[in-house]
Design a protein around this motif. Structure first.
Motif, PDB file in Angstrom:
ATOM      1  N   GLN A 235       0.825  -1.209   0.000  1.00  0.00           N
ATOM      2  CA  GLN A 235       0.000   0.000   0.000  1.00  0.00           C
ATOM      3  C   GLN A 235       0.861   1.261   0.000  1.00  0.00           C
ATOM      4  O   GLN A 235       0.568   2.207  -0.729  1.00  0.00           O
ATOM      5  CB  GLN A 235      -0.936   0.006   1.215  1.00  0.00           C
ATOM      6  N   LEU A 236       1.894   1.277   0.816  1.00  0.00           N
ATOM      7  CA  LEU A 236       2.782   2.435   0.831  1.00  0.00           C
ATOM      8  C   LEU A 236       3.482   2.575  -0.509  1.00  0.00           C
ATOM      9  O   LEU A 236       3.594   3.682  -1.043  1.00  0.00           O
ATOM     10  CB  LEU A 236       3.807   2.342   1.965  1.00  0.00           C
ATOM     11  N   GLY A 237       3.931   1.459  -1.065  1.00  0.00           N
ATOM     12  CA  GLY A 237       4.572   1.508  -2.381  1.00  0.00           C
ATOM     13  C   GLY A 237       3.643   2.099  -3.429  1.00  0.00           C
ATOM     14  O   GLY A 237       4.042   2.973  -4.198  1.00  0.00           O
ATOM     15  N   ASP A 238       2.391   1.652  -3.448  1.00  0.00           N
ATOM     16  CA  ASP A 238       1.410   2.198  -4.395  1.00  0.00           C
ATOM     17  C   ASP A 238       1.219   3.693  -4.187  1.00  0.00           C
ATOM     18  O   ASP A 238       1.117   4.461  -5.148  1.00  0.00           O
ATOM     19  CB  ASP A 238       0.058   1.493  -4.249  1.00  0.00           C
ATOM     20  N   LEU A 239       1.172   4.111  -2.935  1.00  0.00           N
ATOM     21  CA  LEU A 239       0.946   5.517  -2.603  1.00  0.00           C
ATOM     22  C   LEU A 239       2.068   6.418  -3.113  1.00  0.00           C
ATOM     23  O   LEU A 239       1.819   7.527  -3.569  1.00  0.00           O
ATOM     24  CB  LEU A 239       0.801   5.661  -1.085  1.00  0.00           C
ATOM     25  N   ILE A 240       3.288   5.925  -3.055  1.00  0.00           N
ATOM     26  CA  ILE A 240       4.425   6.783  -3.421  1.00  0.00           C
ATOM     27  C   ILE A 240       5.050   6.439  -4.771  1.00  0.00           C
ATOM     28  O   ILE A 240       6.041   7.055  -5.168  1.00  0.00           O
ATOM     29  CB  ILE A 240       5.509   6.805  -2.321  1.00  0.00           C
ATOM     30  N   GLY A 241       4.479   5.452  -5.461  1.00  0.00           N
ATOM     31  CA  GLY A 241       4.984   5.140  -6.794  1.00  0.00           C
ATOM     32  C   GLY A 241       6.125   4.146  -6.851  1.00  0.00           C
ATOM     33  O   GLY A 241       6.901   4.142  -7.808  1.00  0.00           O
ATOM     34  N   TRP A 242       6.251   3.333  -5.836  1.00  0.00           N
ATOM     35  CA  TRP A 242       7.250   2.268  -5.807  1.00  0.00           C
ATOM     36  C   TRP A 242       6.532   0.942  -5.570  1.00  0.00           C
ATOM     37  O   TRP A 242       5.337   0.916  -5.301  1.00  0.00           O
ATOM     38  CB  TRP A 242       8.261   2.491  -4.671  1.00  0.00           C
ATOM     39  N   THR A 243       7.259  -0.126  -5.593  1.00  0.00           N
ATOM     40  CA  THR A 243       6.659  -1.432  -5.308  1.00  0.00           C
ATOM     41  C   THR A 243       6.762  -1.732  -3.815  1.00  0.00           C
ATOM     42  O   THR A 243       7.594  -1.144  -3.108  1.00  0.00           O
ATOM     43  CB  THR A 243       7.388  -2.554  -6.074  1.00  0.00           C
ATOM     44  N   GLY A 244       5.940  -2.662  -3.373  1.00  0.00           N
ATOM     45  CA  GLY A 244       6.056  -3.136  -2.002  1.00  0.00           C
ATOM     46  C   GLY A 244       7.403  -3.779  -1.758  1.00  0.00           C
ATOM     47  O   GLY A 244       7.963  -3.689  -0.659  1.00  0.00           O
ATOM     48  N   SER A 245       7.942  -4.402  -2.782  1.00  0.00           N
ATOM     49  CA  SER A 245       9.272  -5.019  -2.674  1.00  0.00           C
ATOM     50  C   SER A 245      10.348  -3.964  -2.428  1.00  0.00           C
ATOM     51  O   SER A 245      11.299  -4.209  -1.678  1.00  0.00           O
ATOM     52  CB  SER A 245       9.609  -5.802  -3.937  1.00  0.00           C
ATOM     53  N   ALA A 246      10.198  -2.801  -3.035  1.00  0.00           N
ATOM     54  CA  ALA A 246      11.166  -1.716  -2.819  1.00  0.00           C
ATOM     55  C   ALA A 246      11.080  -1.208  -1.386  1.00  0.00           C
ATOM     56  O   ALA A 246      12.110  -0.925  -0.760  1.00  0.00           O
ATOM     57  CB  ALA A 246      10.926  -0.583  -3.811  1.00  0.00           C
ATOM     58  N   ILE A 247       9.857  -1.106  -0.868  1.00  0.00           N
ATOM     59  CA  ILE A 247       9.688  -0.689   0.525  1.00  0.00           C
ATOM     60  C   ILE A 247      10.320  -1.729   1.452  1.00  0.00           C
ATOM     61  O   ILE A 247      11.043  -1.394   2.393  1.00  0.00           O
ATOM     62  CB  ILE A 247       8.197  -0.491   0.866  1.00  0.00           C
ATOM     63  N   SER A 248      10.069  -2.993   1.179  1.00  0.00           N
ATOM     64  CA  SER A 248      10.656  -4.068   1.970  1.00  0.00           C
ATOM     65  C   SER A 248      12.177  -3.998   1.935  1.00  0.00           C
ATOM     66  O   SER A 248      12.837  -4.160   2.975  1.00  0.00           O
ATOM     67  CB  SER A 248      10.182  -5.431   1.451  1.00  0.00           C
ATOM     68  N   ALA A 249      12.740  -3.772   0.769  1.00  0.00           N
ATOM     69  CA  ALA A 249      14.194  -3.717   0.632  1.00  0.00           C
ATOM     70  C   ALA A 249      14.790  -2.593   1.476  1.00  0.00           C
ATOM     71  O   ALA A 249      15.857  -2.755   2.073  1.00  0.00           O
ATOM     72  CB  ALA A 249      14.584  -3.551  -0.833  1.00  0.00           C
ATOM     73  N   VAL A 250      14.091  -1.467   1.555  1.00  0.00           N
ATOM     74  CA  VAL A 250      14.561  -0.356   2.390  1.00  0.00           C
ATOM     75  C   VAL A 250      14.447  -0.736   3.862  1.00  0.00           C
ATOM     76  O   VAL A 250      15.385  -0.550   4.635  1.00  0.00           O
ATOM     77  CB  VAL A 250      13.767   0.937   2.080  1.00  0.00           C
ATOM     78  N   GLU A 251      13.294  -1.274   4.250  1.00  0.00           N
ATOM     79  CA  GLU A 251      13.063  -1.604   5.656  1.00  0.00           C
ATOM     80  C   GLU A 251      14.004  -2.680   6.172  1.00  0.00           C
ATOM     81  O   GLU A 251      14.377  -2.666   7.346  1.00  0.00           O
ATOM     82  CB  GLU A 251      11.610  -2.034   5.865  1.00  0.00           C
ATOM     83  N   THR A 252      14.392  -3.603   5.333  1.00  0.00           N
ATOM     84  CA  THR A 252      15.307  -4.669   5.751  1.00  0.00           C
ATOM     85  C   THR A 252      16.768  -4.306   5.501  1.00  0.00           C
ATOM     86  O   THR A 252      17.660  -5.103   5.773  1.00  0.00           O
ATOM     87  CB  THR A 252      14.991  -5.990   5.025  1.00  0.00           C
ATOM     88  N   ARG A 253      16.989  -3.130   4.961  1.00  0.00           N
ATOM     89  CA  ARG A 253      18.321  -2.601   4.658  1.00  0.00           C
ATOM     90  C   ARG A 253      19.034  -3.391   3.571  1.00  0.00           C
ATOM     91  O   ARG A 253      20.253  -3.349   3.459  1.00  0.00           O
ATOM     92  CB  ARG A 253      19.171  -2.506   5.926  1.00  0.00           C
ATOM     93  N   ALA A 254      18.261  -4.100   2.757  1.00  0.00           N
ATOM     94  CA  ALA A 254      18.852  -4.795   1.616  1.00  0.00           C
ATOM     95  C   ALA A 254      19.234  -3.788   0.535  1.00  0.00           C
ATOM     96  O   ALA A 254      20.131  -4.044  -0.261  1.00  0.00           O
ATOM     97  CB  ALA A 254      17.874  -5.818   1.054  1.00  0.00           C
ATOM     98  N   GLN A 255      18.558  -2.658   0.528  1.00  0.00           N
ATOM     99  CA  GLN A 255      18.793  -1.604  -0.460  1.00  0.00           C
ATOM    100  C   GLN A 255      18.692  -0.266   0.275  1.00  0.00           C
ATOM    101  O   GLN A 255      17.739  -0.037   1.010  1.00  0.00           O
ATOM    102  CB  GLN A 255      17.710  -1.682  -1.547  1.00  0.00           C
TER     103      GLN A 255
END
Length: 85
Positions: free
Chosen positions: A38-58
């Motif tokens: 949902q956050l990814g959709d709101l800001i124009g990114w994927t949920g996977s991108a949000i996950s990658a930031v939150e887990t510090r993978a990216q």
């Protein structure tokens, strides 16, 4: 290996500021009741991108920081401040 004998990470962003930003994203996202998708959709990114930031993978990009501020920043300016660090 670094001079101090520690293994260097090639898959995770281990800078302390990145970890703080990742945790702030996770906390504010959850506080507002958004899933990662949902956050990814709101800001124009994927949920996977949000996950990658939150887990510090990216590390979070400057572009994502700009998008996160109005979406979940709650007027605190934390993501704007992170741009300067």
């Amino acid at each position: 290996m670094t001079e101090l004998g520690r293994e260097e990470s090639t898959t995770k962003d281990d800078r302390p500021a990145s970890g703080l930003v990742a945790e702030i994203v996770r906390l504010l996202r959850k506080k507002q009741g958004y899933t990662q998708d949902q956050l990814g959709d709101l800001i124009g990114w994927t949920g996977s991108a949000i996950s990658a930031v939150e887990t510090r993978a990216q590390p979070v990009s400057d572009e994502m920081l700009v998008a996160l501020e109005p979406a979940i920043g709650e007027g605190l300016g934390v993501f704007t401040a992170a741009l300067r660090s």
